[in-house]
Motif scaffolding. Structure first.
Motif, PDB file in Angstrom:
ATOM      1  N   THR A 246     -92.152 -21.780  -6.596  1.00 10.22           N
ATOM      2  CA  THR A 246     -91.388 -20.718  -6.078  1.00 10.22           C
ATOM      3  C   THR A 246     -91.567 -19.631  -5.729  1.00 10.22           C
ATOM      4  N   TYR A 247     -92.552 -18.830  -5.907  1.00  9.50           N
ATOM      5  CA  TYR A 247     -92.842 -17.113  -5.872  1.00  9.50           C
ATOM      6  C   TYR A 247     -93.559 -17.332  -4.295  1.00  9.50           C
ATOM      7  N   ALA A 250     -91.025 -17.449  -2.292  1.00  6.97           N
ATOM      8  CA  ALA A 250     -89.407 -16.581  -2.012  1.00  6.97           C
ATOM      9  C   ALA A 250     -90.702 -15.577  -1.513  1.00  6.97           C
ATOM     10  N   GLN A 316     -85.753 -25.207  -4.339  1.00  3.34           N
ATOM     11  CA  GLN A 316     -86.375 -23.535  -3.496  1.00  3.34           C
ATOM     12  C   GLN A 316     -87.015 -23.787  -2.243  1.00  3.34           C
ATOM     13  N   LEU A 320     -85.686 -21.575   1.847  1.00  4.06           N
ATOM     14  CA  LEU A 320     -86.687 -21.215   2.445  1.00  4.06           C
ATOM     15  C   LEU A 320     -86.202 -21.832   4.185  1.00  4.06           C
ATOM     16  N   SER A 382     -83.008 -20.972  -6.626  1.00  2.00           N
ATOM     17  CA  SER A 382     -83.019 -21.272  -5.117  1.00  2.00           C
ATOM     18  C   SER A 382     -82.477 -20.309  -4.388  1.00  2.00           C
ATOM     19  N   VAL A 385     -84.709 -17.100  -4.171  1.00  7.31           N
ATOM     20  CA  VAL A 385     -84.999 -17.153  -2.808  1.00  7.31           C
ATOM     21  C   VAL A 385     -83.907 -16.898  -1.770  1.00  7.31           C
TER      22      VAL A 385
END
Ligand code: EPZ
Length: 425
Positions: A246-247, A250, A316, A320, A382, A385
């Motif tokens: 996830t990070y 991000a 997520q 992106l 998400s 993000v």
């Protein structure tokens, strides 16, 4: 209800400590039912779901003491669990409906005490999510299963016996429930077409530390030789690969550069492959994994059981890819309704078209902030993000979904330069 306000467009730079894995911690806590000695679990994340599981186990009769631990900027919890005796075999609806993972008490209760009355979990935001594989597996080990007024009544008065359990398709929870049932069964059990997720391996490693005889965890055939009883152990929970992914997404969405402290690269083989093909630089560091990006291109993604691309990172990754140059096809094969984030991402200007289980994502560099609604744990994050990449202000409402799976999210992102604030409501 709390909300999170994000002013996007800021590159993330710095480092983020990765917590212990929620989806490893939950079954590991249930393993505490299997012994009257002390199972000590370290590196537990500070999450709402862990509190929910704690409440459920304590009413079954699990004695649980907690102490805060931590160091180098991380706060973690250590639980000491033991179950001298059974206080109640009932897992009530009002607890189970809050968290599907509550059904993971079923296998340990039947294995240790020969009885369990567990509410059916009911559906949730991402799909119907029955537990038929869990029940058929327990019957294969000799349990009697009845469905009664929305509850599963399971019994094995003479204990469970080993046998073959063939899963028609991969189920993480069913594999974990049957692992915990088989360790005390008489004889040998084989779980065929078992889930291979790192969280399953972590559970098997912990059970073996408690005296179980499990071989093959991490492959699709797991063999368990039953034992008379399990003793205590001390077991650190693995790092959360979903938080790591996830990070990473991000950081890439803001074209930033972030070190994910404590992250384990080999827990995310398919994710790393997809991120690198999308233009993300991923490198192992002494303390974890460093992720940086300055240009993102579209890639196709299909979710699959481990070692494939995890469904828990689909939303997520879509956020992106919504910022990429070019198009991406995202296909969800595990859950029948895991695109709840699409209409909300669209409100931020994402160009996404749904075609059944696939979504065509045409990237844009013009995401713009808006008010959006969280619906389930991974869909919520998400939106965060995408908001970090969007120009202007985004308000994410119903952030209690986030608290189930992300510890101190706004703190960790703010420490890397995000303009993010939680507003209590
Ligand atoms: C685990 O859920 C995770 N939860 C989920 O993470 C994750 O998405 C999922 O595995 C898949 O990786 C925990 O570990 C606590 P499954 P689980 O059994 O075990 C169907 C998150 O965001 N199925 O592998 O419930 C089911 O409906 C959560 O952290 C049956 O039909 O998932 C689903 O479509 C969300 N019958 C598919 O199989 C059954 O008996 C995979 O489910 C069992 C499952």
């Amino acid at each position: 209800m709390d909300k999170i306000v994000i002013k996007g467009g800021k590159r993330l730079e710095g480092s983020i400590p990765i917590a212990g894995a929620k989806n490893a911690a939950l079954p590991l806590m249930c393993a505490g039912i299997l012994t009257d000695e002390v199972l000590t679990l370290e590196n537990l994340p500070l999450l709402a779901d862990i509190d929910t599981m704690q409440n459920l186990l304590v009413q079954h009769g699990v004695e649980l003491t907690m102490r805060h631990a931590g160091g180098n900027g991380r706060r973690t919890r250590t639980f000491a669990l033991s179950t001298p005796d059974l206080a109640s075999s009932l897992a009530p609806y009002d607890l189970v409906r809050k968290m599907r993972a509550s059904v993971l008490v079923l296998g340990p209760l039947v294995a240790r005490f020969g009885v369990a009355r567990v509410s059916l979990p009911g559906g949730c935001a991402i799909g119907a999510r029955p537990i038929d594989l869990h029940l058929k597996g327990l019957e294969a080990l000799g349990a009697e299963i009845e469905l009664d007024k929305g509850y599963v009544q399971a019994s094995a008065p003479n204990g469970l016996r080993g046998g073959d359990v063939v899963f028609p398709f991969v189920s993480v929870g069913a594999t974990e429930n049957l692992l915990m049932a088989a360790v005390l069964a008489r004889g040998e059990t084989r779980l065929i077409n078992a889930a291979r997720e790192p969280e399953v391996v972590d559970l098997a490693n912990c059970l073996n530390a408690m005296g179980a005889h499990i071989e093959g965890a991490g492959t699709d055939v797991i063999t368990i030789k039953g034992v008379e009883g399990l003793h205590g152990a001390v077991h650190p929970v693995i790092a959360d690969r979903i938080e790591t992914g996830t990070y990473a997404m991000a950081a890439a969405a803001t074209r930033g550069s972030v070190e994910l402290q404590g992250a384990e690269l080999d827990a995310l083989p398919s994710v790393i492959d997809h991120l690198m093909r999308a233009g993300v630089e991923v490198e192992a560091t002494d303390g974890g994994v460093k992720v940086s990006a300055d240009r993102i291109v579209g890639v196709d993604v299909m979710t699959e059981p481990f070692p494939g691309f995890p469904t828990d990172l689909q939303a997520q990754m879509m956020a992106l890819l919504a910022t990429a140059e070019g198009a991406s096809m995202v296909t969800e094969t595990i859950f029948e309704n895991r695109f709840m984030h699409v209409p909300e991402l669209t409100r931020l200007g994402a160009n996404i078209n749904l075609h059944g289980r696939s979504a065509m994502v045409r990237g844009t560099q013009d995401l713009t902030g808006a008010a959006v609604m969280a619906t389930d744990l991974r869909a919520s994050v998400s939106l965060v993000v995408a908001a970090l990449a969007a120009q202007g202000q985004t308000e994410v409402n119903r952030v209690y979904h986030l608290d189930r799976g992300y510890e101190r999210l706004e703190e960790k992102l703010a420490a890397c330069g995000a303009d993010i604030e939680r507003i209590s409501g």
